[in-house]
Design an enzyme around this catalytic site. Sequence first.
Site, mmCIF file in Angstrom:
data_model
loop_
_atom_site.group_PDB
_atom_site.id
_atom_site.type_symbol
_atom_site.label_atom_id
_atom_site.label_comp_id
_atom_site.label_asym_id
_atom_site.label_seq_id
_atom_site.Cartn_x
_atom_site.Cartn_y
_atom_site.Cartn_z
ATOM 1 C CG ASP A 60 21.962 0.462 -41.196
ATOM 2 O OD1 ASP A 60 22.574 1.504 -41.142
ATOM 3 O OD2 ASP A 60 21.454 -0.008 -40.127
ATOM 4 C CB ILE A 61 25.284 -2.588 -37.604
ATOM 5 C CG1 ILE A 61 26.556 -3.020 -38.362
ATOM 6 C CG2 ILE A 61 25.167 -3.570 -36.555
ATOM 7 C CD1 ILE A 61 27.876 -2.413 -37.623
ATOM 8 C CD GLU B 170 24.082 2.869 -37.748
ATOM 9 O OE1 GLU B 170 22.786 3.153 -37.571
ATOM 10 O OE2 GLU B 170 25.025 3.769 -37.123
#
Length: 858
Positions: free
Chosen positions: A722-723, A765
């Site tokens: 996960d960004i 994301e």
Amino acid sequence: MCVDLFVDDAALAALEARQREAQGPEAAALLVELAWHYRQRDSRHALALADQAALRLGDGPEARAGLARLDLMRAEVVALFAEFERSQALLEQARQAMQAAGDLVGIGDSHLTAGMLASVQGDNRGNLAEAERAFECYGAAGVAERALLARAWAAVASTFGDQDSTARRIAELEAGLGAAGSNAAARRAAGLLLGIARSYRLFNAARYTEAVIDFSELLEPAMRLGMVHFCLRIGNSLGASLANLDDKEGALDWVERNLKLARTTRWPLAMGDTLALLGGVLREAGELERSLAMLTEAAQWLQVAPLSRGNALVQCYLGHAELAAQRPEQALLHARNAERIAGELGILPVKVDAMVVAARAESRLGRGEVARASAERALADAERQSNPVWLAAALQGLAEIESAWPREGSSERALGLLERALAVNGGSEDVDILEALSRFYEAAGDPARAVQAERQARARMAGAQTKRVANRLSLLEMRHQAEQQRALIEYQRGLAEAEAARARELEASFQILENLGRIGREITANLDLDNVLNALATLLGELLPVSYVGISVVEPGGREMMRRSVEDGRPLPPARIDIDDPVLLAARCARERQEILVEHDVGGELGPSHIPGTRGMHASWFGPLSVGETLFGVLTIQSEDERAYGPRERLIFRTLSAYVAVAVANARTHSQLVETEAEMRRLAVTDALTGIPNRRQFLAMLAHEVERSRRHGRPLAVVLVDIDYFKSINDQHGHPAGDSVLVRVAGILDHHRRAVDTVGRLGGEEFAILLPETDAQAARAVAERLRVLVEADWTCWEGKSIAVTASFGCASLDAGELAPIAGCEDNDPAALVLKRADQALYRAKHSGRNRTEVFEAD
């Protein structure tokens, strides 16, 4: 005040012209009539006209009749705008005025308007009852054509119930139309409704190809008669028919066209019904996020009619979509709503579908016995119908639950259910059933039958693709034949009036035309241009003196043609022709799109178009191959005989050109279809932004890898990525910058993965990495290496560098955890490893981000 229920556009224009010239009471009466005929064409304009008319109507019986007609018109309009209580009040007000005046025709019209109100709300039984009451009123009033129209209305309403009753009504209606009187407007409207009833009957019998043809031919007449409500129903049914033929592209095209029409009307239920169908087609095409968005919007539009067929459908479609999105609680809620609404309205197919969705949702929520009971109720209802699709779906759903929640005899029963589903189903779901049988046989230790079922599934997939192409070509051919038949009728009629002598000559040449039709059918059935050319050369020689046949097909780009030709049955080498060539007659024919006839005397020069190495031809005909405005090439026919091609032969050649043009168009369409389907298959498994596998494909690969790891007793791992602070990137730099970051991170993960690993985008994301034969610590090492690479990389956007980090959550399954455990809440290994990785990711996010965490059991 008696007016036609429906008139065509020409009659409406004449009515408007009369109203502009009229004065006094006549002008007011014509305004009432105009408002009535605009009620569906332009509902808001109709209301404005009604207000003008009400102000200009005086007093007396005619004025009161006009006001009652305006109330009836307003009742229909506000019903279309979903103001049902107001519609009912206006309807009662109009009916009381008509009853007071003893106006039986008006009372009959009020019953049809009440039928429209019921239809808009999805109450087909109420619609049918009102149509029958209208028929009784018209019969008592002695207006036969109006009674015939009411009978046609009832036939349409009956198509949603007992099909035997529908067949009887259609037969009676056909007999009545044959004996109809002189009211052309009523006859046309009744004939159109008869066509709608026939088309719905074809649809209910799963004869979708025929239904598509019939529905498409009804759209233009319905619009001309101002029957926009029926036009929207026809358009949605046409889209549903194409979807059932697996022509998702064609279905989406028709439904989007219908949505454009619905938006012009601004009728809430029309919008809701069309959006619901669009959402359903998008879900079947794999566009889950778009589908959910469309279905959610559809549900909002349909809130005005909670107890309607449209709301039942959209709730059922939402159940399917939420189930596909792994949200069984929401899926169950929508499915139960759909089951309740469909049950109250008597819509058995939707009720069965909803119960199957509910059963699957209950199963995934860990309620096995509840799921089994729901699936068994669905099967009992499905067995009361004649549609094999819903019966197969119910059988397959119950088999799935028997396998997931086994008890004594479940294994044998599940197998029997699947085999019965395969026997009754005739649709594309055969593949799903065969794959389920393959897994069942494999689990039961019968690898031979498992392999056989898997091979059958692959064969059905290939067959389904071929069938889709065949369906499209069948539709093209049927449309072409219908157009050819209409054109020939018009041609012969004009010819008979203008040239009686020529008509007699054509009658004497009937056999030639029959042979020509046979040639046309044979060449339009071919998808290979060489076969088309050979068939043309062989069959044309039976009719006319022909020594040479050539087909020059326009190449992509439109500046060159590829010529294929046959001389006396011998194929000649293909050659390219420049369309701008100033000498060649085929090039000139293509440029000018006009036929060219050239004749040479024996012993004279053969001209610039003569092909070296071929025999001298003394009569040559060139004709453009066009469909609509599109040029596909040039047909060339030549003979050694002098003056071989007179007016009759040129007429035959023109007809042949139409057939050949369709054959070339079919061949090109087939090629484009093959390319389009390959691209659609790629898009269905690929994330559009990043180019890596999408959520659906990643989950499918995870399920496959779980099965492989289970068979070989090897571990596997999943890493969720996960960004960090992605929302801040979007807020600070804009969504295009966020998209650039997503593409950059996806590229790093995909480029630096191991050859055996898979990187996919789960949504937003969040990414996932599938690591076969990998334990948790090895997964940590891979994840940490990728984390460092992401942190070291910078995304450049509009001259600015954006620093990006990501958090990683790792989880693995050992060999002992890979087999599903009956009765266990986490009985799906794929779901289990994703859940663990998500918990690890959660810990990474809440421990400062930009770090790697491994799942640890509490």
